[in-house]
Design a protein around this motif. Structure first.
Motif, mmCIF file in Angstrom:
data_model
loop_
_atom_site.group_PDB
_atom_site.id
_atom_site.type_symbol
_atom_site.label_atom_id
_atom_site.label_comp_id
_atom_site.label_asym_id
_atom_site.label_seq_id
_atom_site.Cartn_x
_atom_site.Cartn_y
_atom_site.Cartn_z
ATOM 1 N N ASP A 1 -6.361 -3.368 67.745
ATOM 2 C CA ASP A 1 -7.820 -3.533 67.794
ATOM 3 C C ASP A 1 -8.462 -2.513 68.725
ATOM 4 O OD1 ASP A 1 -7.575 -5.647 66.066
ATOM 5 O OD2 ASP A 1 -7.724 -7.190 67.617
ATOM 6 N N GLU A 2 -7.740 -2.162 69.783
ATOM 7 C CA GLU A 2 -8.311 -1.295 70.819
ATOM 8 C C GLU A 2 -8.305 0.179 70.441
ATOM 9 O OE1 GLU A 2 -7.619 -0.425 75.603
ATOM 10 O OE2 GLU A 2 -6.768 -2.209 74.654
ATOM 11 N N ILE A 3 -7.237 0.654 69.800
ATOM 12 C CA ILE A 3 -7.130 2.098 69.602
ATOM 13 C C ILE A 3 -7.055 2.538 68.142
ATOM 14 C CG2 ILE A 3 -5.897 2.253 71.805
ATOM 15 C CD1 ILE A 3 -3.394 3.044 70.163
ATOM 16 N N ALA A 4 -6.952 1.601 67.190
ATOM 17 C CA ALA A 4 -6.737 1.995 65.791
ATOM 18 C C ALA A 4 -7.822 2.926 65.277
ATOM 19 C CB ALA A 4 -6.643 0.754 64.901
ATOM 20 N N ALA A 5 -9.058 2.712 65.717
ATOM 21 C CA ALA A 5 -10.168 3.540 65.239
ATOM 22 C C ALA A 5 -10.164 4.933 65.855
ATOM 23 C CB ALA A 5 -11.502 2.849 65.529
ATOM 24 N N HIS A 6 -9.308 5.156 66.848
ATOM 25 C CA HIS A 6 -9.360 6.417 67.587
ATOM 26 C C HIS A 6 -8.074 7.234 67.472
ATOM 27 C CE1 HIS A 6 -12.895 4.452 69.031
ATOM 28 N NE2 HIS A 6 -12.192 3.508 69.627
ATOM 29 N N VAL A 7 -7.200 6.837 66.539
ATOM 30 C CA VAL A 7 -6.002 7.623 66.239
ATOM 31 C C VAL A 7 -5.985 7.877 64.739
ATOM 32 C CG1 VAL A 7 -4.665 6.741 68.193
ATOM 33 C CG2 VAL A 7 -4.565 5.543 65.996
ATOM 34 N N SER A 8 -5.234 8.898 64.340
ATOM 35 C CA SER A 8 -5.221 9.267 62.923
ATOM 36 C C SER A 8 -4.656 8.156 62.053
ATOM 37 C CB SER A 8 -4.408 10.547 62.736
ATOM 38 O OG SER A 8 -3.070 10.369 63.224
ATOM 39 N N SER A 9 -3.597 7.500 62.526
ATOM 40 C CA SER A 9 -2.970 6.409 61.774
ATOM 41 C C SER A 9 -2.201 5.530 62.747
ATOM 42 C CB SER A 9 -2.033 6.969 60.693
ATOM 43 O OG SER A 9 -1.240 5.931 60.133
ATOM 44 N N PHE A 10 -2.664 4.303 62.940
ATOM 45 C CA PHE A 10 -1.982 3.399 63.864
ATOM 46 C C PHE A 10 -0.545 3.111 63.419
ATOM 47 C CE2 PHE A 10 -0.857 -0.748 65.647
ATOM 48 C CZ PHE A 10 -1.125 -0.528 66.997
ATOM 49 N N PRO A 11 -0.279 2.876 62.117
ATOM 50 C CA PRO A 11 1.115 2.664 61.700
ATOM 51 C C PRO A 11 2.014 3.854 62.037
ATOM 52 C CG PRO A 11 -0.374 1.907 59.988
ATOM 53 C CD PRO A 11 -1.218 2.620 61.000
ATOM 54 N N GLN A 12 1.492 5.074 61.933
ATOM 55 C CA GLN A 12 2.302 6.245 62.289
ATOM 56 C C GLN A 12 2.610 6.283 63.777
ATOM 57 O OE1 GLN A 12 -0.028 9.535 60.654
ATOM 58 N NE2 GLN A 12 1.564 9.901 59.121
ATOM 59 N N VAL A 13 1.640 5.857 64.587
ATOM 60 C CA VAL A 13 1.856 5.818 66.043
ATOM 61 C C VAL A 13 2.964 4.825 66.373
ATOM 62 C CG1 VAL A 13 0.806 5.313 68.282
ATOM 63 C CG2 VAL A 13 -0.527 6.516 66.534
ATOM 64 N N MET A 14 2.929 3.650 65.741
ATOM 65 C CA MET A 14 3.964 2.647 65.979
ATOM 66 C C MET A 14 5.315 3.119 65.453
ATOM 67 S SD MET A 14 2.480 0.293 67.679
ATOM 68 C CE MET A 14 1.562 1.680 68.398
ATOM 69 N N GLU A 15 5.305 3.799 64.313
ATOM 70 C CA GLU A 15 6.549 4.324 63.761
ATOM 71 C C GLU A 15 7.174 5.343 64.715
ATOM 72 O OE1 GLU A 15 8.145 7.084 60.041
ATOM 73 O OE2 GLU A 15 6.138 6.172 59.927
ATOM 74 N N THR A 16 6.313 6.140 65.349
ATOM 75 C CA THR A 16 6.805 7.141 66.302
ATOM 76 C C THR A 16 7.476 6.471 67.497
ATOM 77 O OG1 THR A 16 5.060 8.690 65.651
ATOM 78 C CG2 THR A 16 6.148 9.096 67.758
ATOM 79 N N LEU A 17 6.860 5.421 68.031
ATOM 80 C CA LEU A 17 7.459 4.698 69.153
ATOM 81 C C LEU A 17 8.814 4.113 68.753
ATOM 82 C CD1 LEU A 17 4.340 2.864 70.651
ATOM 83 C CD2 LEU A 17 5.656 4.694 71.736
ATOM 84 N N GLN A 18 8.885 3.567 67.564
ATOM 85 C CA GLN A 18 10.150 2.975 67.111
ATOM 86 C C GLN A 18 11.219 4.036 66.863
ATOM 87 O OE1 GLN A 18 8.411 0.550 63.881
ATOM 88 N NE2 GLN A 18 9.216 -1.248 64.948
ATOM 89 N N ARG A 19 10.804 5.218 66.422
ATOM 90 C CA ARG A 19 11.766 6.310 66.232
ATOM 91 C C ARG A 19 12.402 6.725 67.550
ATOM 92 N NH1 ARG A 19 12.131 9.304 61.588
ATOM 93 N NH2 ARG A 19 10.687 8.733 59.907
ATOM 94 N N LEU A 20 11.625 6.603 68.637
ATOM 95 C CA LEU A 20 12.184 6.945 69.949
ATOM 96 C C LEU A 20 13.355 6.021 70.282
ATOM 97 C CD1 LEU A 20 8.850 7.517 71.906
ATOM 98 C CD2 LEU A 20 10.529 9.280 71.330
ATOM 99 N N GLY A 21 13.213 4.743 69.934
ATOM 100 C CA GLY A 21 14.313 3.797 70.104
ATOM 101 C C GLY A 21 14.496 3.261 71.502
#
Length: 545
Positions: free
Chosen positions: A443-463
């Protein structure tokens, strides 16, 4: 020492009684129990055996099974603890709609300063701005206007720009107009006949002027949403029609400014005898990511300073703005530094966050003797942390977070039939809280990033929790983000305290992670080692390293 059923164990809190109770010692003598340190308290000797004083044989009785009287006492206390847990109401973690918010409200130094000349309240989402807004509205001893900008017509301000001044100040006059109209509506019944008559005339003339469309939209919102009656502009909604669909901005008329100045002069006389405070919340809703929306927010801040100077009202400021800290950091105007003495930041110490929970426990159980230790287990969590430390490290330093975690933990404990919140309940609640924290982040940042799912996917890729900027960029590229999008997303995660900077412990040894909510001057750089906050680790399935 007999550890069979009914035996006394040193860890058993049910035996930590505060008054003497009668019972049988191991020698079957009916006596008042007396502990070595205090009457009625269970103590242990050096061999960790349970011991009670036998008043007949005048010696310590070591092979202690729970006597009938004490067993009854133990059962009743366990039943009472179960009732206490079920009666606890931590309230809603969203301040909106919490019917007991004012009852649970914790007064701090910031609360007192807010009522003593503060013009600007800065805090993160969930830091208690709305709670303070409602507390001031309910407790100030003079007239209060609650301008919660829900459903507000922000686009009306685009039709009321002031010409010939820097762009950053172009909206101050339009905010002065809506605030002055709200003040008049609140105070008109306490005004003299002549002041009331003159104010109505001024407002009607503004409503019939060239800015009638935009002002009409503001007046209609005051009447429809905030229930503030403006009899001087009756029929305002049909005065030439309220047409705000035209994308072209227009200027505020010189005559409108003259009438507004006169209305403010009238109000300045009235507040000498009848003070008023306008509380402005949800100004954050104006921000759509554009520079112009930031200028709109700057206009409201400047309007609050304008009224403070013009009215000279003692005590509480005539206008108090409530604003999110991330937006405040984005604002840039040349006298921003002059707001320091009239600004408060809603920062919370750990002990204050714990007190928020304990206050809710005491209020809902109607017992001042209850507290954290009544509801949460005294057993240690992982890494030998107490329950307070464990939960505080996994929440984001805001009332909303610790209340949400406590709500989830209590629900799990009740479902499991426990009389206190056990370790297992806290671990289970942590998963629920982590999902909640991630939803809040969306809710806080989704409107201000290109794609919130991609941001979360990136964090998960870090592991893992710990990573470098170069590792982030590589994972972001694999997730489909461009370098620019990856950089902007990491900035948003940093500003929201989703990630912090891992800092060496220096001469004292050890290391720790600092987040923006702990240090608003904290900065990152390309060589920094970053860590994901523990609030998000469970839901993202990251390893803690």
């Amino acid at each position: 020492m007999d550890d069979g059923e009914g035996s006394i164990r040193p860890s058993d809190p049910a035996l930590d009684v505060t008054t003497a109770v009668d019972g049988y010692c191991a020698d079957s003598h009916l006596i008042p129990w007396r502990g070595r340190e205090a009457t009625g308290r269970y103590v242990t000797n050096q061999r960790d055996e349970g011991v009670w004083w036998c008043g007949v044989r005048r010696r310590w009785a070591c092979r202690c099974r729970v006597p009938p009287r004490l067993r009854y006492e133990r059962s009743m206390r366990a039943e009472t603890r179960d009732q206490v847990l079920r009666s606890v109401d931590f309230g809603r973690y969203e301040a909106d709609g919490d019917s007991r918010l004012l009852e649970y409200f914790l007064e701090t130094g910031a609360t007192r300063r807010a009522a003593a000349g503060t013009q600007l309240v800065i805090g993160r989402k969930g830091s208690g701005k709305t709670a303070l807004f409602q507390h001031l509205a309910a407790t100030l001893d003079h007239a209060v206007v609650e301008l919660d900008l829900s459903e507000y017509v922000f686009q009306a301000h685009d039709k009321l720009r002031e010409d010939g001044i820097p762009a950053a100040f172009a909206y101050a006059t339009s905010w002065r107009l809506i605030i002055a109209a709200a003040m008049f509506a609140k105070l008109r019944k306490s005004m003299s006949f002549w002041h009331r008559r003159r104010g109505k005339k001024l407002l009607r003339e503004i409503g019939l002027g060239s800015n009638r469309g935009a002002f009409g939209a503001m007046a209609e919102w005051l009447q429809r949403v905030r229930r503030l009656d403006l009899p001087g502009v009756e029929g305002i909604a049909t005065l030439g029609g309220i047409e705000l669909g035209d994308s072209q901005p227009s200027l505020i008329d010189v005559r409108t400014i003259q009438l507004l100045d006169e209305l403010e002069g009238l109000l300045a006389k009235v507040v000498l005898k009848s003070p008023v405070t306008v509380l402005v919340d949800r100004l954050d809703d104006a921000w759509d990511g554009s520079e112009d929306s930031l200028r709109l927010i700057i206009g409201a801040v400047r309007a609050s300073r304008h009224f403070a100077r013009r009215f000279g009202q003692q005590g509480t400021a005539p206008v108090i703005i409530f604003l999110r800290s991330d937006l405040w950091e984005r604002l840039d105007f040349n006298d921003k530094n002059k707001t320091g003495q009239v600004t408060i930041y809603l920062d919370w110490r750990d002990e204050e966050l714990v007190e928020i929970i304990e206050r809710r426990i005491r209020r809902s159980t109607e017992s001042e003797s209850e507290g954290w230790g009544t509801i949460f287990t005294s057993e240690e969590m992982r890494q030998r942390a107490g329950t307070q430390t464990y939960i505080l490290k996994r929440t984001l330093g805001r009332p909303r977070d610790i209340v949400a975690f406590s709500v989830f933990a209590r629900e799990v404990a009740v479902q499991n039939g426990h009389s206190v919140i056990e370790k297992a309940d806290i671990y289970a609640a942590e998963r629920r809280y982590s999902k909640h924290a991630l939803d809040e982040l969306r809710d806080e940042i989704a409107a201000h990033v290109s794609s919130f799912p991609q941001v979360m996917e990136t964090l998960q890729r870090l592991g893992r929790r710990t990573f470098t900027v170069s590792e982030w960029n590589a994972a972001a590229s694999e997730s489909g983000m461009t370098p620019k999008e990856a950089s902007e997303a990491l900035d948003q995660l940093f500003e929201s305290s989703t990630v912090g900077v891992l800092q060496a412990g220096g001469s004292s040894g050890g290391s720790g992670t600092r987040y923006r909510y702990q240090d608003r001057f904290l900065r990152s750089n390309a060589s920094a080692v970053l860590q994901v906050h523990l609030a998000f680790v469970r839901e993202l399935s990251l390893t803690d390293r």
